[in-house]
Write an enzyme that holds these catalytic residues in place. Structure first.
Site, PDB file in Angstrom:
ATOM      1  N   GLU A 100       7.057 -12.374 -25.270  1.00 18.58           N
ATOM      2  CA  GLU A 100       6.271 -11.159 -24.974  1.00 18.58           C
ATOM      3  C   GLU A 100       7.158  -9.944 -24.738  1.00 18.58           C
ATOM      4  O   GLU A 100       6.687  -8.816 -24.841  1.00 18.58           O
ATOM      5  CB  GLU A 100       5.329 -11.380 -23.799  1.00 18.58           C
ATOM      6  CG  GLU A 100       5.972 -11.667 -22.464  1.00 18.58           C
ATOM      7  CD  GLU A 100       4.925 -11.820 -21.353  1.00 18.58           C
ATOM      8  OE1 GLU A 100       3.841 -11.244 -21.449  1.00 18.58           O
ATOM      9  OE2 GLU A 100       5.217 -12.533 -20.385  1.00 18.58           O
TER      10      GLU A 100
ATOM     11  N   CYS B  93       0.867  -1.183   0.000  1.00 15.79           N
ATOM     12  CA  CYS B  93       0.000   0.000   0.000  1.00 15.79           C
ATOM     13  C   CYS B  93       0.899   1.227   0.000  1.00 15.79           C
ATOM     14  O   CYS B  93       2.101   1.144   0.184  1.00 15.79           O
ATOM     15  CB  CYS B  93      -0.863   0.009   1.256  1.00 15.79           C
ATOM     16  SG  CYS B  93      -1.827  -1.476   1.454  1.00 15.79           S
TER      17      CYS B  93
ATOM     18  N   GLU C  72       7.198 -21.129 -19.514  1.00 15.65           N
ATOM     19  CA  GLU C  72       7.186 -19.759 -18.975  1.00 15.65           C
ATOM     20  C   GLU C  72       8.376 -18.975 -19.490  1.00 15.65           C
ATOM     21  O   GLU C  72       8.249 -17.801 -19.860  1.00 15.65           O
ATOM     22  CB  GLU C  72       7.157 -19.798 -17.448  1.00 15.65           C
ATOM     23  CG  GLU C  72       7.238 -18.453 -16.757  1.00 15.65           C
ATOM     24  CD  GLU C  72       6.089 -17.508 -17.109  1.00 15.65           C
ATOM     25  OE1 GLU C  72       5.093 -17.954 -17.725  1.00 15.65           O
ATOM     26  OE2 GLU C  72       6.207 -16.308 -16.796  1.00 15.65           O
TER      27      GLU C  72
ATOM     28  N   ARG D  12       1.296   1.872  -5.891  1.00 12.23           N
ATOM     29  CA  ARG D  12       1.491   0.839  -4.856  1.00 12.23           C
ATOM     30  C   ARG D  12       0.183   0.186  -4.437  1.00 12.23           C
ATOM     31  O   ARG D  12       0.166  -0.802  -3.701  1.00 12.23           O
ATOM     32  CB  ARG D  12       2.163   1.439  -3.622  1.00 12.23           C
ATOM     33  CG  ARG D  12       3.569   1.959  -3.839  1.00 12.23           C
ATOM     34  CD  ARG D  12       4.127   2.587  -2.556  1.00 12.23           C
ATOM     35  NE  ARG D  12       4.233   1.592  -1.514  1.00 12.23           N
ATOM     36  CZ  ARG D  12       5.328   0.846  -1.317  1.00 12.23           C
ATOM     37  NH1 ARG D  12       6.360   0.985  -2.120  1.00 12.23           N
ATOM     38  NH2 ARG D  12       5.389  -0.036  -0.363  1.00 12.23           N
TER      39      ARG D  12
ATOM     40  N   ASN E 176       0.545  -0.744   6.191  1.00 14.20           N
ATOM     41  CA  ASN E 176       0.948  -1.526   5.026  1.00 14.20           C
ATOM     42  C   ASN E 176       1.525  -2.825   5.558  1.00 14.20           C
ATOM     43  O   ASN E 176       2.371  -2.815   6.443  1.00 14.20           O
ATOM     44  CB  ASN E 176       2.007  -0.769   4.209  1.00 14.20           C
ATOM     45  CG  ASN E 176       2.487  -1.598   3.012  1.00 14.20           C
ATOM     46  OD1 ASN E 176       1.787  -2.503   2.571  1.00 14.20           O
ATOM     47  ND2 ASN E 176       3.674  -1.309   2.526  1.00 14.20           N
ATOM     48  N   GLY E 177       1.053  -3.955   5.066  1.00 16.87           N
ATOM     49  CA  GLY E 177       1.589  -5.250   5.504  1.00 16.87           C
ATOM     50  C   GLY E 177       0.466  -6.172   5.946  1.00 16.87           C
ATOM     51  O   GLY E 177      -0.692  -6.001   5.572  1.00 16.87           O
TER      52      GLY E 177
ATOM     53  N   HIS F 114      10.618 -36.502 -30.873  1.00 18.57           N
ATOM     54  CA  HIS F 114       9.390 -36.783 -31.639  1.00 18.57           C
ATOM     55  C   HIS F 114       9.098 -35.696 -32.652  1.00 18.57           C
ATOM     56  O   HIS F 114       7.953 -35.523 -33.063  1.00 18.57           O
ATOM     57  CB  HIS F 114       8.218 -36.959 -30.663  1.00 18.57           C
ATOM     58  CG  HIS F 114       8.418 -38.081 -29.694  1.00 18.57           C
ATOM     59  ND1 HIS F 114       8.405 -39.406 -30.068  1.00 18.57           N
ATOM     60  CD2 HIS F 114       8.716 -38.069 -28.378  1.00 18.57           C
ATOM     61  CE1 HIS F 114       8.644 -40.173 -29.022  1.00 18.57           C
ATOM     62  NE2 HIS F 114       8.838 -39.381 -27.968  1.00 18.57           N
TER      63      HIS F 114
ATOM     64  N   LYS G 187      -2.087  -5.547 -19.588  1.00 18.88           N
ATOM     65  CA  LYS G 187      -1.807  -6.216 -18.310  1.00 18.88           C
ATOM     66  C   LYS G 187      -2.953  -7.155 -17.941  1.00 18.88           C
ATOM     67  O   LYS G 187      -2.745  -8.218 -17.400  1.00 18.88           O
ATOM     68  CB  LYS G 187      -1.611  -5.184 -17.197  1.00 18.88           C
ATOM     69  CG  LYS G 187      -1.261  -5.784 -15.837  1.00 18.88           C
ATOM     70  CD  LYS G 187      -0.008  -6.650 -15.902  1.00 18.88           C
ATOM     71  CE  LYS G 187       0.263  -7.390 -14.632  1.00 18.88           C
ATOM     72  NZ  LYS G 187       1.345  -8.399 -14.767  1.00 18.88           N
TER      73      LYS G 187
ATOM     74  N   LYS H 138       8.091 -15.475 -21.725  1.00 23.44           N
ATOM     75  CA  LYS H 138       8.759 -14.214 -21.368  1.00 23.44           C
ATOM     76  C   LYS H 138       9.554 -13.659 -22.540  1.00 23.44           C
ATOM     77  O   LYS H 138       9.538 -12.460 -22.816  1.00 23.44           O
ATOM     78  CB  LYS H 138       9.644 -14.452 -20.139  1.00 23.44           C
ATOM     79  CG  LYS H 138       8.859 -14.597 -18.843  1.00 23.44           C
ATOM     80  CD  LYS H 138       8.328 -13.265 -18.403  1.00 23.44           C
ATOM     81  CE  LYS H 138       7.200 -13.317 -17.422  1.00 23.44           C
ATOM     82  NZ  LYS H 138       5.956 -13.906 -17.917  1.00 23.44           N
TER      83      LYS H 138
ATOM     84  N   TRP I 253      -3.946  -1.533  -1.148  1.00 24.03           N
ATOM     85  CA  TRP I 253      -3.949  -2.753  -1.941  1.00 24.03           C
ATOM     86  C   TRP I 253      -4.443  -3.830  -1.003  1.00 24.03           C
ATOM     87  O   TRP I 253      -3.695  -4.323  -0.162  1.00 24.03           O
ATOM     88  CB  TRP I 253      -2.554  -3.067  -2.469  1.00 24.03           C
ATOM     89  CG  TRP I 253      -2.528  -4.277  -3.336  1.00 24.03           C
ATOM     90  CD1 TRP I 253      -2.259  -5.571  -2.960  1.00 24.03           C
ATOM     91  CD2 TRP I 253      -2.822  -4.333  -4.731  1.00 24.03           C
ATOM     92  NE1 TRP I 253      -2.375  -6.410  -4.028  1.00 24.03           N
ATOM     93  CE2 TRP I 253      -2.706  -5.689  -5.124  1.00 24.03           C
ATOM     94  CE3 TRP I 253      -3.162  -3.390  -5.675  1.00 24.03           C
ATOM     95  CZ2 TRP I 253      -2.929  -6.103  -6.435  1.00 24.03           C
ATOM     96  CZ3 TRP I 253      -3.378  -3.799  -6.981  1.00 24.03           C
ATOM     97  CH2 TRP I 253      -3.266  -5.132  -7.356  1.00 24.03           C
TER      98      TRP I 253
END
Ligand code: AGP
Length: 615
Positions: A491, A2, A484, A27, A101-102, A507, A610, A488, A75
């Protein structure tokens, strides 16, 4: 994660705090609020939604002029993003306001104690506990700073707290454990911020608070102590960043910052998930134990990077629970007319919680009578709202389009789901589960250690800027990591890249190989003379014999790979099911460095969004 701001000085606190919140909105942005000390009370305003909602409310009904104020942009972790759960949180008498925050791990027990003492709670947040605790220990003779020290000694978890008291105009008090808090030293005014971007418009003199420290700000003094009240050493420094760089924490891109945040993101996702009896507790698991015991099939649905986390989840869930697991691309799921019953558990994995392919798939699953569990990073987003239960990851906002810290926390979260299912169904016992969670708890430090060794990866990537393609191979949980890594590169570097199950090469795909073609191999642990390990070594030999340039990711101490690696990237030794948490990190760094070398926009790659909110 946050955004927090505090101010004490001769300017209007609401203006200074609001400007700081604008700088910190990256944030967290699901709600925001401000509180100021005025004439023996605390006045406040808070609204769900983006900061503009608060600004609109303040334009219609301004807070009183005051030189003492705090603010917060949220957040959400505990409690949906709405007006009631927005910070600041105040006592009933509006004598104290606090922002946080936390994650306070022991908030449930503290809340029960306070309710027994007739404190009434207005929100579902862990933060509100602090407001009432401060009230319960506050002594005018020793002041708010001492009350904060007393309270902090009772809290478990990660927290940054900032508070004001109606009877102490001209005083703002902050406290820090794990989550960041920085002091800005002004001229007859002082500031607090989650990072320097909150106040560098006013001062570039900063003091980073240390672990377990409390700071008392007055217009003409900054007093820092440890939680036990002993004086703390402080180091002042000059901030050289501009505002934009400050939002990125000094990194060139949000992606680099988010890669660096992965240890904290994993640690935060684990926080508070083991209770005092050593049992896993998943806070919004609204499915009953009986529901979970009746599950006879699990279907994982997701897209992109989240899909790769789902592939890893399949291994973890089947290993720990022996429940048959399917993994399906969300965009394909409902068109194959899947077989779903009341005893099917569909697990929808999504960072944003808004991906339309995943949302439509889960709606189909629910229409067919299946139960849905969401694994999501955005509290209160559509996918968890439309699911029967949710396990939130606590990665904080992920700004870069390429998903990094969200992926690691998704892998951790699906481990927790697998362990929770095993716990409820009795397929694994307490000690085994506790041991596995303790091993997960070692991941943050291992990621931290690994991140310090990435310079050769960046150099290698820069040398490959003209490569035409990169292939990735892996087996078992290394196969999703290969996928993955390829995603990366695609993209970010706009290059052809492809991931394969290493056993599939012979194969067909092996025909692709040409002299010098870069191939990245993710090698399983050699411990226990793993057959998997030896098979991947054989695959590496096949590939190298056809001229490939081998880039090998292998555990420290694995000497078998050395004869076949043109580039050897070491990762710390960890249990097989956890290896993706580490093995993916060099691939993230590699793709980012490749894109940088090509001069591309790392945070906003072409053609991508996003959150893909269209089917
Ligand atoms: C991954 O780097 C991409 N940003 C993309 O594949 C993403 O993982 C996918 O669109 C799913 O998004 P979600 O996790 O928000 O549902």
């Amino acid at each position: 994660m946050c955004g927090i701001v505090g101010y004490v000085g001769s300017l209007r606190a609401d203006d200074v705090v609001l400007e700081g919140l604008r700088r910190l909105e990256y944030r967290g942005y699901d709600s925001a609020g401000i509180a100021v000390v005025t004439e023996g009370t605390v006045a406040s305003a808070k609204r769900a939604g983006k900061l503009v909602q608060l600004e609109t409310a303040l334009s219609e009904s301004a807070l009183p002029a005051s030189g003492t104020g705090i603010g917060h942009t949220r957040w959400a972790t505990h409690g949906a993003p709405n007006d009631r759960n927005a910070h600041p949180h105040l006592t009933r008498a509006q004598s104290i306001a606090v922002v946080h925050n936390g994650i306070i791990e022991n908030f449930a027990r503290l809340r029960a104690e306070l309710e027994d003492a007739d404190y009434e709670f207005q929100s579902e947040t862990d933060t509100e506990v602090v407001a009432h605790l401060l009230d319960s220990v506050y002594d005018p003779a020793t002041g708010l700073a001492e009350a904060m020290r007393v309270v902090c000694r009772r809290l478990d978890g990660a927290f940054t707290l900032v508070a004001i008291h109606a009877d102490e105009p001209g005083v703002v008090v902050g406290a820090r454990r794990n989550s960041p808090l920085v002091v800005g030293r002004g001229d007859n005014e002082n500031f607090l911020g989650s990072d320097v971007s909150a106040f560098i418009g006013y001062t570039r003199k900063a003091i980073e608070l240390g672990q377990d420290q409390v700071v008392e700000l007055r217009t003409d003094s900054i007093t820092v102590t440890n939680f036990d009240g002993t004086p703390a050493q402080i180091t002042e420094y000059e901030v050289t960043w501009d505002a934009e760089a400050a939002e990125k924490g000094g990194y060139d891109y949000f992606m680099l910052k988010e890669i660096a945040e992965q240890p904290q993101a994993v640690a935060d996702t684990l926080l508070g998930r083991i209770n005092d009896d050593g049992l896993l507790v998943l806070d919004e698991m609204r499915l009953s134990d009986d529901d979970l015991r009746s599950v006879d099939k699990i279907v994982l649905i997701a897209c992109g990077t989240a899909y790769h986390a789902g592939m890893i989840a399949k291994y973890a869930i089947e290993h720990w629970t022996r429940i048959p697991c399917e993994i399906e691309l969300a965009s394909e799921f409902r068109y194959r007319d899947p077989i779903l019953t009341r005893d099917t558990l569909v697990i929808a994995i999504s960072q944003s919680g808004e991906t339309m392919d995943t949302l439509m798939a889960l709606r189909h699953a629910r229409e067919q009578g299946a139960r849905v569990l969401a694994v999501c990073n955005v509290n209160g987003s559509t996918i968890p709202r439309e699911s029967d239960a949710v396990v939130y990851t606590h990665a904080g906002p992920e700004i870069a389009v390429a998903s990094t810290k969200a992926f690691l926390t998704q892998v951790v979260a699906v481990h927790l789901v697998a362990l929770y299912l095993a716990q409820v169904r009795g397929t694994k016992w307490g000690e085994e589960i506790r041991h596995h969670v303790e091993q997960l708890a070692q991941m943050p430090s291992k990621i931290e250690e690994l991140l310090t060794t990435m310079e050769p990866v960046r150099e290698m990537a820069a040398s490959m800027a003209d490569a035409q393609t990169v292939l990735f191979i892996g087996r078992h949980v290394g196969y999703p990591v290969a996928l993955e890594g390829a995603l990366k590169v695609k993209e970010l570097a706009y290059m052809h890249a492809e991931g394969f199950a290493a056993g599939e090469l012979k194969h067909g795909p092996i025909a692709l190989l040409e002299e010098g073609m870069p191939v990245v191999a993710i090698v399983p642990s050699p411990r226990g003379r793993s057959i998997l390990h030896d098979k991947v070594i054989s695959n590496i030999q096949e590939v190298r014999a056809r001229g490939a340039r081998m880039i090998v990711i292998a555990e420290e101490g694995d000497t078998d790979v050395e004869p076949y690696a043109d580039v050897l990237i070491r990762i710390p030794a960890v249990p097989t099911l956890m290896q993706p948490i580490l093995a993916v990190v060099p691939l993230q760094v590699f793709a980012c460095a490749l894109a940088t070398a090509k001069g591309f926009d790392v945070d906003q790659p072409r053609n991508l969004a996003k959150s893909v909110t269209v089917e």
